[in-house]
Design an enzyme around this catalytic site. Structure first.
Site, PDB file in Angstrom:
ATOM      1  N   GLU A  14      37.987 113.007 -55.106  1.00  0.00           N
ATOM      2  CA  GLU A  14      37.373 114.306 -54.813  1.00  0.00           C
ATOM      3  C   GLU A  14      38.264 115.403 -55.370  1.00  0.00           C
ATOM      4  OE1 GLU A  14      36.324 115.026 -50.768  1.00  0.00           O
ATOM      5  OE2 GLU A  14      35.213 113.142 -50.546  1.00  0.00           O
ATOM      6  N   GLU A  24      38.236 108.693 -46.154  1.00  0.00           N
ATOM      7  CA  GLU A  24      39.336 109.507 -45.614  1.00  0.00           C
ATOM      8  C   GLU A  24      39.810 108.994 -44.248  1.00  0.00           C
ATOM      9  OE1 GLU A  24      38.641 113.841 -47.629  1.00  0.00           O
ATOM     10  OE2 GLU A  24      37.427 113.413 -45.869  1.00  0.00           O
TER      11      GLU A  24
END
Length: 627
Positions: A265, A191
């Site tokens: 995710e 991320e």
């Protein structure tokens, strides 16, 4: 969930142990994945070995297979594997090689997410706190002090990882592996698009992996807004979300065209903060969204399939409008509960995946029974003030030192727990922290409790008194922030001067209370343990025994009547409790219990109860549905 895909997948032969000697690994062909040249979709789930007792790894993996999944994803926490600079630990519950080899044996492929930053609601996003000893440290950048530390860690880590890759492509740095392993992809950082402080950083991490022998497919992982900033050439971009917004998968085409779509995710639930609710995510909404993702032809990873527990002091924190630390449980309202039991999400997903795969799935393993051992009397106590002279040697410093810069642990400082700061004052007056408390301090004059200082309370009045007295600040590190732009500011303890009547305090004795297993074992032999009186306030340690007649079973400890502290069972740190909730029980896994006598020690900061309850049902607090 009534649709059927036009193409069903039979992957019964596509399992690691049946493909030893393979050469191709995971590849892309236009908008599809291929594994050994055969069409493949990633049906993945996240299980973190460091959040699950080693004895239960196999059980959780078998449940993944029974749900219809073919791939396991896991993070690798740098701060556990290198707790002190240059001191590596891949043993016992941190045996990554054993975990990955077990996945291969069970028949699961692996997408490895080695960081160095992992987020994951884990202290400092998995980065070791000793990095913050450098006052100029710039985490997650190409700052030399950071990259040198990453290089040293990756040098060690990749000797374990590289031989377990799926492909048998020979690499000059690793000619010895010939049979392949379960790893089919490796994620580059995590991320980074939400951080994006250094445009050269992702290329650095990618090259750090490639130069050490990684030959599998590389991937990145970001939310929609971070995709373009977290992408690196040569890696497949994947996206993270919970709600399937229109066009979100097609948005991946803005950074890479004609590539497979993957949700790295898909958030099956959410995590909890102290003082908030226990978040839950509707099972039907979740499975319908999973079905919609799959119908669009995408691969998916369920984050989390099984959350587990933030044992010890390892839970992280958020800092947006205010600082909020995470609870001990990482139940996450996931597909399996914190203790590994089935939820309705499991059976709904199993039905969905069985329709797509078109072949019988393995039977789900039997669940482990839970025990209610009843009331446990904490019959002895010893005050922290009596423990200190027996077990602890102070660090003496003219100025306050943050815990990371204490000269401890092979010069790597203190990472977790509490720090006690003592200095001498004359008289009383106005105590002001100047917001230098991280994260919460109990203030004492001699042994008399005066009050607390934290982010919201920065000043206290100290009572007047005769002569010189000891001012004591017991400071708790409640967990370092694991996400956002404030990672470089996560030093704990006293991070600057504390003022009494506008004069900075000096000449401290500083005691480290990291409460490691060695300390807890030594605590048994400290003189001064005595019977608990009718009323007593901490800080103090309380001791009792749990007697188990038969084979131990999982249980949950309920601390009603206790205020705030930490529970240790047979010297193992179960984690924090706090009466503000939402979490009201701590998970105690059976492998950490013994037949016969089990020692329970509670460090209570303030108001102690007399008993705790062992119950067979967890209570994670008042629920609130995720919007």
């Amino acid at each position: 969930v009534s649709f059927c895909l036009s193409r069903r997948f039979n992957w019964s032969e596509l399992v690691p142990l049946r493909l030893w000697g393979r050469t191709l690994g995971l590849q892309t062909e236009s908008s599809h994945f291929l594994l050994e040249g055969m069409p493949f979709r990633v049906f993945g789930g996240s299980v973190h070995y460091f959040r699950v007792p080693r004895e239960y790894w196999e059980d959780r993996m078998l449940k993944m297979k029974a749900c219809g999944l073919n791939t396991l994803t896991t993070y690798v926490p740098w701060n556990l594997h290198e707790p002190a600079r240059g001191k590596f630990d891949f043993s016992r519950n941190l045996d990554l090689e054993a975990f990955l080899s077990l996945a291969a044996k069970i028949g699961l492929w692996v997408i490895l997410r080695p960081g160095p930053y992992i987020c994951s609601e884990w202290d400092l996003g998995g980065l070791p706190s000793w990095l913050l000893q450098d006052p100029e440290m710039q985490l997650r950048t190409t700052y030399k002090g950071f990259t040198e530390a990453v290089d040293a860690y990756f040098d060690h880590l990749m000797t374990i990882v590289v031989p377990l890759q799926a492909s048998t492509i020979c690499h000059p740095l690793c000619p010895q592996y010939k049979k392949g392993g379960p790893i089919i992809a490796v994620q580059v950082e995590n991320e980074y698009g939400s951080y994006a402080k250094d445009p050269n950083y992702m290329t650095y991490v990618k090259m750090a992996l490639l130069s050490r022998g990684i030959v599998e497919m590389l991937m990145t992982s970001d939310n929609k807004n971070g995709l373009s900033f977290g992408f690196v050439e040569g890696a497949l971009a994947t996206v993270n979300f919970q709600k399937l917004e229109p066009g979100i998968l097609k948005y991946l085409d803005t950074v890479q065209r004609d590539q497979p779509k993957m949700v790295m995710e898909y958030w099956t639930g959410w995590f909890d903060n102290w003082g908030g609710p226990h978040y839950v995510f509707d099972a039907d909404e979740m499975v319908n969204t999973v079905a919609s993702i799959l119908k669009l032809g995408a691969s998916i990873n369920l984050y989390m399939f099984h959350g587990g527990t933030n044992f010890g002091f390892m839970s992280g924190a958020l800092e947006a409008d205010e600082y909020k630390s995470d609870v001990t449980s990482y139940d996450y309202d996931a597909v399996l509960t914190e203790a590994g039991d089935y939820t309705s999400k499991f059976f709904k997903l199993r039905q969905l995946f069985s329709m797509i795969i078109g072949q019988p799935l393995p039977l789900p393993p039997m669940i482990e029974s839970k025990a209610s051992y009843g009331a446990i009397l904490l019959h002895q106590y010893i005050s922290l003030w009596d423990v200190i002279p027996s077990l602890l040697q102070p660090v003496k410093s003219e100025f306050p030192l943050n815990m990371e810069n204490l000269p401890l642990n092979d010069s790597s400082g203190q990472s977790y727990g509490y720090v006690l700061y003592e200095t001498v004052i004359f008289g009383g007056g106005h105590l002001h922290s100047r917001d230098h408390i991280r994260d919460r301090a109990q203030v004492f004059v001699n042994t008399m409790y005066v009050g607390e200082l934290d982010y919201n309370t920065v000043e206290l009045s100290l009572p007047d008194g005769q002569g010189f007295r000891q001012l004591r600040l017991l400071v708790e590190n409640r967990g370092r922030v694991n996400y956002g732009l404030a990672l470089n500011e996560q030093r704990k303890g006293l991070i600057g001067d504390i003022f009494l009547n506008k004069t900075p305090l000096r000449n401290f004795k500083i005691y480290s209370l990291e409460m490691k297993p060695g300390f807890m074992k030594s605590l048994r032999h400290v003189p001064g343990w005595s019977a608990v009186p009718d009323y007593f306030v901490g800080p103090a340690f309380f001791r009792g025994r749990l007697w188990i007649e038969h084979q131990p079973q999982d249980t949950f400890l309920k601390l009603q009547g206790w205020e705030k502290g930490v529970v240790f069972v047979n010297s193992r740190n179960l984690g924090r409790y706090w009466k503000i909730g939402p979490q009201e029980t701590l998970y105690l896994p059976a492998p950490w219990l013994w037949k016969g006598s089990n020692e329970i020690i509670i460090f209570e900061e303030r108001t102690a109860g007399r008993i705790i309850q062992s119950v067979d049902i967890p209570y994670l607090g008042r629920t609130q549905y995720v919007d």
